[in-house]
Write a protein that holds these residues in place. Structure first.
Motif, mmCIF file in Angstrom:
data_model
loop_
_atom_site.group_PDB
_atom_site.id
_atom_site.type_symbol
_atom_site.label_atom_id
_atom_site.label_comp_id
_atom_site.label_asym_id
_atom_site.label_seq_id
_atom_site.Cartn_x
_atom_site.Cartn_y
_atom_site.Cartn_z
ATOM 1 N N LYS A 20 0.827 -1.211 0.000
ATOM 2 C CA LYS A 20 0.000 0.000 0.000
ATOM 3 C C LYS A 20 0.861 1.261 0.000
ATOM 4 C CE LYS A 20 -4.124 -1.808 2.293
ATOM 5 N NZ LYS A 20 -4.937 -1.749 3.529
ATOM 6 N N SER A 21 1.965 1.242 0.738
ATOM 7 C CA SER A 21 2.834 2.425 0.783
ATOM 8 C C SER A 21 3.499 2.674 -0.572
ATOM 9 C CB SER A 21 3.884 2.298 1.890
ATOM 10 O OG SER A 21 4.877 1.357 1.555
ATOM 11 N N LEU A 22 3.870 1.588 -1.277
ATOM 12 C CA LEU A 22 4.463 1.744 -2.611
ATOM 13 C C LEU A 22 3.443 2.273 -3.612
ATOM 14 C CD1 LEU A 22 6.739 -1.409 -2.999
ATOM 15 C CD2 LEU A 22 7.410 0.914 -2.389
ATOM 16 N N ILE A 23 2.193 1.819 -3.497
ATOM 17 C CA ILE A 23 1.129 2.316 -4.372
ATOM 18 C C ILE A 23 0.886 3.795 -4.091
ATOM 19 C CG2 ILE A 23 -1.340 2.163 -4.889
ATOM 20 C CD1 ILE A 23 -1.063 -0.913 -4.343
ATOM 21 N N ALA A 24 0.781 4.152 -2.802
ATOM 22 C CA ALA A 24 0.515 5.547 -2.415
ATOM 23 C C ALA A 24 1.624 6.488 -2.880
ATOM 24 C CB ALA A 24 0.338 5.641 -0.902
ATOM 25 N N SER A 25 2.861 6.010 -2.876
ATOM 26 C CA SER A 25 3.989 6.846 -3.303
ATOM 27 C C SER A 25 4.117 6.915 -4.819
ATOM 28 C CB SER A 25 5.289 6.318 -2.700
ATOM 29 O OG SER A 25 5.622 5.049 -3.267
ATOM 30 N N GLY A 26 3.341 6.099 -5.538
ATOM 31 C CA GLY A 26 3.414 6.079 -6.997
ATOM 32 C C GLY A 26 4.534 5.219 -7.532
ATOM 33 N N ASN A 27 5.171 4.419 -6.662
ATOM 34 C CA ASN A 27 6.289 3.582 -7.107
ATOM 35 C C ASN A 27 5.879 2.203 -7.608
ATOM 36 O OD1 ASN A 27 7.733 5.325 -4.670
ATOM 37 N ND2 ASN A 27 8.962 5.079 -6.505
ATOM 38 N N ARG A 28 4.769 1.640 -7.119
ATOM 39 C CA ARG A 28 4.404 0.272 -7.497
ATOM 40 C C ARG A 28 3.409 0.276 -8.645
ATOM 41 N NH1 ARG A 28 0.916 -4.251 -6.141
ATOM 42 N NH2 ARG A 28 2.126 -6.154 -5.923
ATOM 43 N N LEU A 29 3.725 -0.492 -9.691
ATOM 44 C CA LEU A 29 2.838 -0.630 -10.837
ATOM 45 C C LEU A 29 2.003 -1.897 -10.764
ATOM 46 C CD1 LEU A 29 5.264 0.525 -13.667
ATOM 47 C CD2 LEU A 29 3.499 1.860 -12.497
ATOM 48 N N GLU A 30 2.641 -3.003 -10.386
ATOM 49 C CA GLU A 30 1.948 -4.284 -10.268
ATOM 50 C C GLU A 30 2.833 -5.277 -9.549
ATOM 51 O OE1 GLU A 30 2.054 -7.045 -13.843
ATOM 52 O OE2 GLU A 30 2.392 -5.110 -14.814
ATOM 53 N N GLY A 31 2.300 -6.451 -9.279
ATOM 54 C CA GLY A 31 3.079 -7.504 -8.646
ATOM 55 C C GLY A 31 2.178 -8.545 -8.039
ATOM 56 N N GLY A 32 2.799 -9.596 -7.512
ATOM 57 C CA GLY A 32 2.037 -10.638 -6.869
ATOM 58 C C GLY A 32 2.887 -11.848 -6.550
ATOM 59 N N PRO A 33 2.299 -12.765 -5.778
ATOM 60 C CA PRO A 33 3.006 -14.006 -5.442
ATOM 61 C C PRO A 33 2.932 -14.996 -6.599
ATOM 62 C CG PRO A 33 0.853 -13.995 -4.424
ATOM 63 C CD PRO A 33 1.011 -12.664 -5.099
ATOM 64 N N LEU A 34 3.851 -15.949 -6.587
ATOM 65 C CA LEU A 34 3.864 -17.031 -7.577
ATOM 66 C C LEU A 34 3.850 -18.368 -6.852
ATOM 67 C CD1 LEU A 34 6.706 -15.708 -9.903
ATOM 68 C CD2 LEU A 34 4.250 -15.549 -10.316
ATOM 69 N N SER A 35 3.257 -19.357 -7.479
ATOM 70 C CA SER A 35 3.291 -20.717 -6.948
ATOM 71 C C SER A 35 4.705 -21.266 -7.098
ATOM 72 C CB SER A 35 2.306 -21.591 -7.732
ATOM 73 O OG SER A 35 2.450 -22.936 -7.357
ATOM 74 N N ILE A 36 5.113 -22.174 -6.193
ATOM 75 C CA ILE A 36 6.434 -22.792 -6.370
ATOM 76 C C ILE A 36 6.369 -23.960 -7.353
ATOM 77 C CG2 ILE A 36 7.364 -22.052 -4.165
ATOM 78 C CD1 ILE A 36 6.923 -24.881 -3.119
ATOM 79 N N SER A 37 5.176 -24.369 -7.768
ATOM 80 C CA SER A 37 5.068 -25.421 -8.772
ATOM 81 C C SER A 37 5.003 -24.779 -10.148
ATOM 82 C CB SER A 37 3.840 -26.291 -8.521
ATOM 83 O OG SER A 37 2.672 -25.511 -8.625
ATOM 84 N N GLY A 38 5.445 -25.519 -11.148
ATOM 85 C CA GLY A 38 5.455 -25.022 -12.520
ATOM 86 C C GLY A 38 6.307 -25.927 -13.385
ATOM 87 N N ARG A 39 6.708 -25.423 -14.518
ATOM 88 C CA ARG A 39 7.530 -26.215 -15.444
ATOM 89 C C ARG A 39 8.642 -25.356 -16.018
ATOM 90 N NH1 ARG A 39 2.443 -28.204 -15.876
ATOM 91 N NH2 ARG A 39 2.263 -30.463 -15.796
ATOM 92 N N TRP A 40 9.815 -25.954 -16.240
ATOM 93 C CA TRP A 40 10.902 -25.345 -16.993
ATOM 94 C C TRP A 40 10.820 -25.923 -18.388
ATOM 95 C CZ3 TRP A 40 15.710 -25.920 -13.314
ATOM 96 C CH2 TRP A 40 15.559 -25.056 -12.232
ATOM 97 N N VAL A 41 10.813 -25.082 -19.399
ATOM 98 C CA VAL A 41 10.574 -25.519 -20.770
ATOM 99 C C VAL A 41 11.694 -25.030 -21.670
ATOM 100 C CG1 VAL A 41 8.958 -25.359 -22.703
ATOM 101 C CG2 VAL A 41 8.086 -25.379 -20.360
ATOM 102 N N SER A 42 12.178 -25.944 -22.530
ATOM 103 C CA SER A 42 13.145 -25.564 -23.552
ATOM 104 C C SER A 42 12.430 -25.563 -24.902
ATOM 105 C CB SER A 42 14.329 -26.532 -23.567
ATOM 106 O OG SER A 42 13.954 -27.762 -24.139
ATOM 107 N N ASN A 43 13.187 -25.414 -25.974
ATOM 108 C CA ASN A 43 12.570 -25.352 -27.292
ATOM 109 C C ASN A 43 11.953 -26.674 -27.739
ATOM 110 O OD1 ASN A 43 15.001 -26.648 -27.651
ATOM 111 N ND2 ASN A 43 15.484 -25.639 -29.582
#
Length: 111
Positions: A35-58
């Motif tokens: 909230k403080s970053l939003i109020a100061s105009g410094n934060r545009l977006e963000g969020g948490p990520l799950s620790i599960s997922g995939r690493w993908v090559s070509n």
């Protein structure tokens, strides 16, 4: 102002020992900081990520997460505006997770 990404990194070995829905219970409350970053105009977006997922090559899936071969993982991000890299680092240092030592912030300029 320039754009930066603040990547949240933490120890995956510790996180694997608890259920994902419980992983934030012992962590500092981030809401006031965000909230403080939003109020100061410094934060545009963000969020948490799950620790599960995939690493993908070509041509293949290299790993199906959580990534057992990796000790450290990316848990979230914030996109911020800052005057320069030093200012972005100073903002990252005010993160409650950094202050309490439960995570580190990787600060990178966005091109």
């Amino acid at each position: 102002m320039e754009k930066f990404i603040l990547i949240v990194r933490a120890d995956l070995e510790k996180l694997r020992k608890i259920r994902e829905e419980e992983r934030y219970t012992d962590w500092p409350d981030m809401l006031d900081w965000v909230k403080s970053l939003i109020a100061s105009g410094n934060r545009l977006e963000g969020g948490p990520l799950s620790i599960s997922g995939r690493w993908v090559s070509n041509n293949e899936i290299l790993s199906d997460g959580p990534f057992i071969e990796s000790k450290e993982g990316v848990l979230g991000y914030d996109i911020i505006l800052a005057e320069n890299l030093e200012h972005a680092v100073a903002i990252a240092q005010t993160c409650p997770m950094v202050i309490q030592g439960v995570a580190i912030r990787d600060v990178r300029p966005l091109l």
